[in-house]
Design a protein around this motif. Structure first.
Motif, mmCIF file in Angstrom:
data_model
loop_
_atom_site.group_PDB
_atom_site.id
_atom_site.type_symbol
_atom_site.label_atom_id
_atom_site.label_comp_id
_atom_site.label_asym_id
_atom_site.label_seq_id
_atom_site.Cartn_x
_atom_site.Cartn_y
_atom_site.Cartn_z
ATOM 1 N N GLN A 114 0.819 -1.214 0.000
ATOM 2 C CA GLN A 114 0.000 0.000 0.000
ATOM 3 C C GLN A 114 0.853 1.264 0.000
ATOM 4 O O GLN A 114 0.396 2.328 -0.413
ATOM 5 N N ASP A 168 1.189 1.752 -3.728
ATOM 6 C CA ASP A 168 0.019 1.376 -4.526
ATOM 7 C C ASP A 168 0.278 0.109 -5.335
ATOM 8 O O ASP A 168 -0.131 -0.010 -6.488
ATOM 9 N N LEU A 173 0.165 -3.897 -6.491
ATOM 10 C CA LEU A 173 -0.865 -4.912 -6.675
ATOM 11 C C LEU A 173 -0.278 -6.279 -6.332
ATOM 12 O O LEU A 173 0.726 -6.703 -6.902
ATOM 13 N N LYS A 230 -4.679 -3.772 -2.396
ATOM 14 C CA LYS A 230 -5.213 -4.284 -3.653
ATOM 15 C C LYS A 230 -4.764 -5.733 -3.847
ATOM 16 O O LYS A 230 -3.581 -6.032 -3.803
ATOM 17 N N HIS A 265 -5.229 -9.194 -6.373
ATOM 18 C CA HIS A 265 -5.707 -9.824 -7.606
ATOM 19 C C HIS A 265 -5.562 -11.327 -7.474
ATOM 20 O O HIS A 265 -4.488 -11.825 -7.126
ATOM 21 N N LYS A 306 -16.732 -8.175 -3.388
ATOM 22 C CA LYS A 306 -16.871 -6.918 -4.134
ATOM 23 C C LYS A 306 -18.071 -6.118 -3.640
ATOM 24 O O LYS A 306 -18.023 -4.886 -3.575
ATOM 25 N N GLY A 320 -17.251 -3.955 -0.897
ATOM 26 C CA GLY A 320 -16.341 -2.861 -1.186
ATOM 27 C C GLY A 320 -14.869 -3.209 -1.129
ATOM 28 O O GLY A 320 -14.020 -2.315 -1.183
ATOM 29 N N HIS A 366 -11.217 -4.229 -2.366
ATOM 30 C CA HIS A 366 -10.511 -3.943 -3.607
ATOM 31 C C HIS A 366 -9.887 -5.234 -4.137
ATOM 32 O O HIS A 366 -8.667 -5.419 -4.094
ATOM 33 N N THR A 416 -9.799 -8.067 -7.394
ATOM 34 C CA THR A 416 -10.092 -8.373 -8.786
ATOM 35 C C THR A 416 -9.663 -9.810 -9.046
ATOM 36 O O THR A 416 -8.956 -10.422 -8.243
ATOM 37 N N ASP A 439 -13.037 -9.976 -13.776
ATOM 38 C CA ASP A 439 -12.633 -8.764 -14.474
ATOM 39 C C ASP A 439 -11.847 -9.033 -15.752
ATOM 40 O O ASP A 439 -11.948 -8.279 -16.721
ATOM 41 N N ILE A 471 -6.776 -2.338 -14.216
ATOM 42 C CA ILE A 471 -6.437 -3.032 -12.975
ATOM 43 C C ILE A 471 -4.934 -3.075 -12.740
ATOM 44 O O ILE A 471 -4.455 -2.908 -11.611
#
Length: 419
Positions: free
Chosen positions: A171, A174, A176, A228, A230, A247, A250, A252, A254, A301, A356
């Motif tokens: 974080q 930012d 992934l 985030k 994935h 999802k 809320g 984050h 994918t 996604d 993404i």
């Protein structure tokens, strides 16, 4: 370089020319004119192809190319040629190499290999050192050098606290984080979906639970840490449900699905063809229906080819001892068209993955950079070994009826066609 695309049907929901057939003039990599008819000139490179369609360039988020370390499977130069002729202007390369891509020098090596190619390369750095799941790798340094995400390819993060720390740490820049959905203790030595077919065929099974319990754990950790996450290549109905619920809360999160898990079921295991040995394994028709529905309602996604070349020594053997994986870029578009509508396919191959993974998105507008995939959505054919462009020939789709083909790409002021 000036290129004129003749009578091209534009598929781009963000473009004012969506679903219109136009001539497109590209000068030095930029779209300079879009019109009903544009006059040809001698110095133009003319592209006039049967039922030509164009969209923004496709991005494959899970590609393994072997190099460095496994060049006998696929080297980067040939892999990028395969990607372009399969319609992909951008690919994310997995840390499925030897040595593993777990430092900035390894990231820069991959990027520099593609610097003059039309296909752009975006490395996925290993989440842990040597992908051994013990110590976190140099995530920030790799991101500064061009890594777009971090995950150990096909290796789950077994240490709960390690994933927690990675989600917290990433974080700060930012980042992934990718977490492969498999619990190895439950999966054991399984090589096929646990169910009726594996029982009939005498194959050791991997229960859906092995995936779903890992997805549930990852979502609990994400809810605690933020950040985030994935989840690549999910394959079961329950996984879709879990991510849909997350999802709605809320989180984050994918996820992606591999083309073959969308199209083929474990009924294909009869015959013991080692090309059908993939990870996650082929699941049931009920799972496939749920995956397709997950794409349609936005729970899933991204669609990826999960391209993974395997040399003949590890594939031309008994199913039970074969190495999992399939090449997939060449067959991705044709296979998807047997299951989904064209606009949904383009969304899951282009717009969603770029957003993404933090890539620049584009649109087919005048004065915009041309990053285009050229294809024909019509025409059915049986996919054969002759259609495989990869060095390795381990395609799960050999013998399957597909629909439509990619012509190639225009990207980085270069045109590369599969004609």
């Amino acid at each position: 370089m000036t290129t004129l695309l003749k009578s091209a049907t534009i598929i781009d929901s963000s473009s004012p020319f969506h679903k219109q057939t136009k001539d497109i003039l590209i000068i030095d990599g930029v779209i300079s004119e879009i019109n009903d008819t544009i006059s040809e000139k001698d110095e133009y490179t003319i592209v006039s192809l049967d039922n030509l369609h164009v969209s923004t360039g496709w991005f494959d988020t899970s590609v393994s190319l072997g190099e460095p370390g496994y060049e006998e499977r696929e080297n980067i130069a040939n892999g990028l040629d395969v990607a372009a002729k399969s319609g992909f202007t951008q690919i994310a390369i997995n840390a499925n190499t030897h040595p593993v891509v777990d430092n900035k020098s390894a990231v820069e090596f991959l990027i520099n290999k593609a610097i003059h190619k039309p296909v752009s390369v975006f490395p996925i750095g290993a989440l842990t050192q040597k992908s051994q799941g013990v110590e976190m790798a140099e995530l920030y340094d790799m991101q500064q050098s061009g890594a777009i995400a971090f995950g150990d390819y096909k290796k789950p993060v077994e240490n709960d606290n390690l994933l927690k720390i990675a989600l917290l740490y990433a974080q700060n820049f930012d980042g992934l984080v990718l977490s492969f959905p498999k619990n190895n203790k439950i999966a054991g030595e399984g090589i096929a979906n646990e169910g009726l077919n594996s029982t009939r065929l005498g194959l050791k099974g991997i229960p859906s639970l092995a995936e779903e319990i890992q997805v549930a754990r990852d979502l609990f950790l994400l809810e605690y840490t933020g950040g985030k996450l994935h989840i690549p290549t999910i394959s079961t109905e329950k996984s879709v449900q879990l991510i849909r619920e997350a999802k709605s809360k809320g989180l984050h999160v994918t996820c992606s699905v591999a083309v073959h898990n969308l199209v083929i079921t474990d009924d294909a295991l009869h015959g013991f063809d080692a090309n059908n040995n993939v990870n996650p394994p082929l699941r049931t028709e009920q799972d496939v229906i749920a995956l397709v529905e997950g794409i349609k309602d936005g729970t899933i996604d991204i669609i990826t080819s999960d391209h993974n070349p395997i040399d003949i020594e590890h594939k031309k053997v008994e199913f039970s001892i074969s190495k999992s994986g399939t090449v997939g870029m060449e067959s991705a578009f044709g296979a998807l068209q047997t299951k989904l509508d064209l606009e949904t396919i383009i969304k899951c191959l282009s717009d969603n993955p770029k957003t993404i993974f933090g890539l620049e998105t584009s649109s087919i507008h005048i004065n915009q950079k041309a990053d285009l995939t050229l294809f024909n959505p019509e025409g059915e054919f049986k996919f054969s070994q002759e259609d495989i462009l990869s060095t390795s020939k381990n395609s799960i789709f050999i013998g399957h009826n597909l629909k439509g083909k990619a012509y190639g790409i225009y990207a980085k002021n270069q045109l590369l066609l599969n004609t």
